[in-house]
Design a protein around this motif. Structure first.
Motif, PDB file in Angstrom:
ATOM      1  N   ARG A  98       0.854  -1.186   0.000  1.00 36.21           N
ATOM      2  CA  ARG A  98       0.000   0.000   0.000  1.00 36.21           C
ATOM      3  C   ARG A  98       0.890   1.236   0.000  1.00 36.21           C
ATOM      4  N   PRO A  99       0.373   2.411  -0.358  1.00 33.25           N
ATOM      5  CA  PRO A  99       1.206   3.613  -0.446  1.00 33.25           C
ATOM      6  C   PRO A  99       1.916   3.967   0.865  1.00 33.25           C
ATOM      7  N   VAL A 100       3.159   4.365   0.717  1.00 28.26           N
ATOM      8  CA  VAL A 100       4.005   4.822   1.826  1.00 28.26           C
ATOM      9  C   VAL A 100       4.614   6.160   1.431  1.00 28.26           C
ATOM     10  N   ALA A 101       4.625   7.112   2.334  1.00 26.34           N
ATOM     11  CA  ALA A 101       5.304   8.383   2.087  1.00 26.34           C
ATOM     12  C   ALA A 101       6.710   8.302   2.652  1.00 26.34           C
ATOM     13  N   VAL A 102       7.698   8.453   1.778  1.00 28.37           N
ATOM     14  CA  VAL A 102       9.102   8.477   2.193  1.00 28.37           C
ATOM     15  C   VAL A 102       9.502   9.929   2.420  1.00 28.37           C
ATOM     16  N   LEU A 103       9.942  10.245   3.618  1.00 27.45           N
ATOM     17  CA  LEU A 103      10.292  11.612   3.989  1.00 27.45           C
ATOM     18  C   LEU A 103      11.806  11.742   4.052  1.00 27.45           C
TER      19      LEU A 103
ATOM     20  N   ALA B 283      15.845   5.902  -5.563  1.00 32.11           N
ATOM     21  CA  ALA B 283      15.146   4.986  -6.469  1.00 32.11           C
ATOM     22  C   ALA B 283      14.906   3.639  -5.801  1.00 32.11           C
ATOM     23  N   THR B 284      15.842   3.199  -4.957  1.00 30.26           N
ATOM     24  CA  THR B 284      15.658   1.934  -4.248  1.00 30.26           C
ATOM     25  C   THR B 284      14.464   2.030  -3.303  1.00 30.26           C
ATOM     26  N   TYR B 285      14.363   3.145  -2.597  1.00 27.12           N
ATOM     27  CA  TYR B 285      13.188   3.341  -1.744  1.00 27.12           C
ATOM     28  C   TYR B 285      11.914   3.402  -2.588  1.00 27.12           C
ATOM     29  N   ARG B 286      11.996   4.105  -3.714  1.00 28.41           N
ATOM     30  CA  ARG B 286      10.815   4.242  -4.583  1.00 28.41           C
ATOM     31  C   ARG B 286      10.330   2.880  -5.052  1.00 28.41           C
ATOM     32  N   GLU B 287      11.245   2.034  -5.511  1.00 28.74           N
ATOM     33  CA  GLU B 287      10.848   0.745  -6.070  1.00 28.74           C
ATOM     34  C   GLU B 287      10.272  -0.184  -5.015  1.00 28.74           C
TER      35      GLU B 287
ATOM     36  N   PHE C 151      13.353  13.369  -7.989  1.00 28.51           N
ATOM     37  CA  PHE C 151      11.967  12.917  -8.030  1.00 28.51           C
ATOM     38  C   PHE C 151      11.685  12.070  -9.266  1.00 28.51           C
ATOM     39  N   ALA C 152      12.693  11.458  -9.850  1.00 30.78           N
ATOM     40  CA  ALA C 152      12.468  10.579 -11.002  1.00 30.78           C
ATOM     41  C   ALA C 152      11.478   9.487 -10.619  1.00 30.78           C
ATOM     42  N   GLY C 153      10.441   9.312 -11.445  1.00 28.42           N
ATOM     43  CA  GLY C 153       9.425   8.316 -11.154  1.00 28.42           C
ATOM     44  C   GLY C 153       8.252   8.846 -10.352  1.00 28.42           C
ATOM     45  N   TYR C 154       8.301  10.130 -10.016  1.00 32.34           N
ATOM     46  CA  TYR C 154       7.222  10.763  -9.259  1.00 32.34           C
ATOM     47  C   TYR C 154       6.647  11.935 -10.054  1.00 32.34           C
ATOM     48  N   THR C 155       5.392  12.244  -9.814  1.00 34.39           N
ATOM     49  CA  THR C 155       4.764  13.440 -10.346  1.00 34.39           C
ATOM     50  C   THR C 155       4.686  14.459  -9.228  1.00 34.39           C
TER      51      THR C 155
ATOM     52  N   HIS D 250      13.799  33.623   2.235  1.00 34.19           N
ATOM     53  CA  HIS D 250      14.512  33.504   3.504  1.00 34.19           C
ATOM     54  C   HIS D 250      14.442  32.082   4.060  1.00 34.19           C
ATOM     55  N   SER D 251      13.686  31.212   3.407  1.00 37.05           N
ATOM     56  CA  SER D 251      13.718  29.793   3.761  1.00 37.05           C
ATOM     57  C   SER D 251      15.119  29.225   3.557  1.00 37.05           C
ATOM     58  N   ASN D 252      15.822  29.769   2.547  1.00 34.74           N
ATOM     59  CA  ASN D 252      17.150  29.265   2.172  1.00 34.74           C
ATOM     60  C   ASN D 252      17.155  27.742   2.046  1.00 34.74           C
ATOM     61  N   GLY D 253      16.115  27.249   1.418  1.00 38.91           N
ATOM     62  CA  GLY D 253      16.006  25.831   1.130  1.00 38.91           C
ATOM     63  C   GLY D 253      14.798  25.592   0.257  1.00 38.91           C
ATOM     64  N   TYR D 254      14.866  24.553  -0.562  1.00 40.80           N
ATOM     65  CA  TYR D 254      13.751  24.186  -1.428  1.00 40.80           C
ATOM     66  C   TYR D 254      13.003  22.982  -0.851  1.00 40.80           C
ATOM     67  N   ALA D 255      11.749  22.860  -1.240  1.00 38.93           N
ATOM     68  CA  ALA D 255      10.916  21.755  -0.789  1.00 38.93           C
ATOM     69  C   ALA D 255      10.024  21.302  -1.932  1.00 38.93           C
ATOM     70  N   ALA D 256       9.664  20.026  -1.902  1.00 39.00           N
ATOM     71  CA  ALA D 256       8.747  19.492  -2.911  1.00 39.00           C
ATOM     72  C   ALA D 256       8.165  18.180  -2.419  1.00 39.00           C
ATOM     73  N   VAL D 257       7.020  17.813  -3.000  1.00 39.09           N
ATOM     74  CA  VAL D 257       6.348  16.550  -2.707  1.00 39.09           C
ATOM     75  C   VAL D 257       5.941  15.926  -4.030  1.00 39.09           C
ATOM     76  N   GLY D 258       6.236  14.648  -4.188  1.00 36.31           N
ATOM     77  CA  GLY D 258       5.855  13.951  -5.408  1.00 36.31           C
ATOM     78  C   GLY D 258       5.087  12.670  -5.117  1.00 36.31           C
ATOM     79  N   ILE D 259       4.279  12.234  -6.086  1.00 39.85           N
ATOM     80  CA  ILE D 259       3.481  11.010  -5.955  1.00 39.85           C
ATOM     81  C   ILE D 259       3.922  10.016  -7.039  1.00 39.85           C
ATOM     82  N   ARG D 260       4.188   8.792  -6.633  1.00 41.23           N
ATOM     83  CA  ARG D 260       4.575   7.749  -7.585  1.00 41.23           C
ATOM     84  C   ARG D 260       3.350   7.311  -8.356  1.00 41.23           C
ATOM     85  N   SER D 261       3.465   7.359  -9.687  1.00 39.85           N
ATOM     86  CA  SER D 261       2.290   7.061 -10.515  1.00 39.85           C
ATOM     87  C   SER D 261       2.245   5.616 -11.002  1.00 39.85           C
ATOM     88  N   ASN D 262       3.382   4.916 -10.992  1.00 40.59           N
ATOM     89  CA  ASN D 262       3.356   3.524 -11.469  1.00 40.59           C
ATOM     90  C   ASN D 262       4.434   2.701 -10.801  1.00 40.59           C
TER      91      ASN D 262
END
Length: 270
Positions: A152-157, A175-179, A229-233, A258-270
């Motif tokens: 079932r879906p798991v969010a890797v942080l 990618a190992t975590y993703r697969e 985020f290869a493999g994620y949307t 002023h965050s001085n950092g980037y953030a993103a969230v992706g969802i694995r589609s397949n």
């Protein structure tokens, strides 16, 4: 609650500053030693904006977990989770879904010890002492494999961790975590960046970190983060300064920088 190692942690090195314990200091915690406080104060001297960075980073983590709970994800693998403090992943997730499961992973003995104490009364969260750079070991640890259902879906942080670990192929590691995760799973990343930080402040940070257990800091630009985020949307708004990712209140571009950092969230589609 169970740990994922079944082994006694090694003797804690109290003489060398550790970023997990320094981060605890930045957030107002108490799980740190004198050497960590000295290094943290020097860090703040060379880069006064770090307290704000830590707050933005922690706030983003909360927003991301809540958004993923809204999408129906009820399992979280928190890589490099650090020392427990207010607003932990399981606390946030349980407000949305009391049945959510959270597997924390960290290599720092003090972080693991404090997490063991915090999680002693719950069966829905575990702490595993492991090196996140070895995903197969992490994924097969009892505290991870015994808690999370990877069918079932798991969010890797991977929040505030990829920039301080030395790994030859971070994309391959992720990618190992993703697969291992089912379609519909998520990946959450934050990574430091030089947005409003000056060159002198960056040099000061490098100098302070050179004396810690994680001596190298890797800043990444948006394109480098997208590659992870290869493999994620990516969810909207994509890769943005952490304060600008779905904020509760409107944030100006200048304030977000002023965050001085980037953030993103992706969802694995397949």
């Amino acid at each position: 609650m169970e740990t994922g190692t079944g082994q006694q942690p090694p003797r804690v090195d109290e003489r060398t500053p550790n970023i997990a314990r320094m981060y605890d200091y930045f957030l107002g915690g108490s799980a740190h030693f004198h050497t960590d406080r000295v290094a943290a104060e020097e860090f703040l001297r060379v880069y006064p904006g770090n307290t704000l960075w830590a707050q933005h980073n922690r706030s983003f983590l909360g927003r991301a977990v809540r958004e993923l709970c809204e999408l129906g994800i009820d399992q979280f693998l928190d890589l490099g989770s650090g020392i427990p403090t207010v607003g932990n992943v399981h606390e946030i997730a349980h407000r949305k879904n009391p049945g959510a499961r959270v597997a924390y992973v960290d290599i720092e003995p003090v972080a693991v010890s404090h997490a063991e104490h915090m999680l002693r009364d719950t069966e829905l969260a575990t702490i595993t002492r492991a090196d996140i750079r070895l995903p197969e070991q992490v994924l097969n640890a009892p505290g991870v494999a015994g808690l999370l259902d990877f069918t079932r879906p798991v969010a890797v942080l991977a929040v505030a961790i990829l920039d301080i670990i030395s790994v030859r192929d971070p994309r391959g590691m992720l990618a190992t975590y993703r697969e291992a995760c089912a379609p519909g799973s998520a990946l959450v990343i934050t990574n430091g960046a030089q947005l409003t930080m000056t060159d002198a402040e960056r040099a000061g940070i490098d100098q302070v970190m050179s004396g810690t257990t994680t001596p190298h800091v890797t800043f990444r630009d948006p394109e480098e983060i997208r590659e992870l985020f290869a493999g994620y949307t990516l969810l909207e708004p994509g890769v943005v300064p952490s304060a600008a990712w779905r904020p509760a209140e409107p944030v100006t571009d200048e304030a977000a920088r002023h965050s001085n950092g980037y953030a993103a969230v992706g969802i694995r589609s397949n």
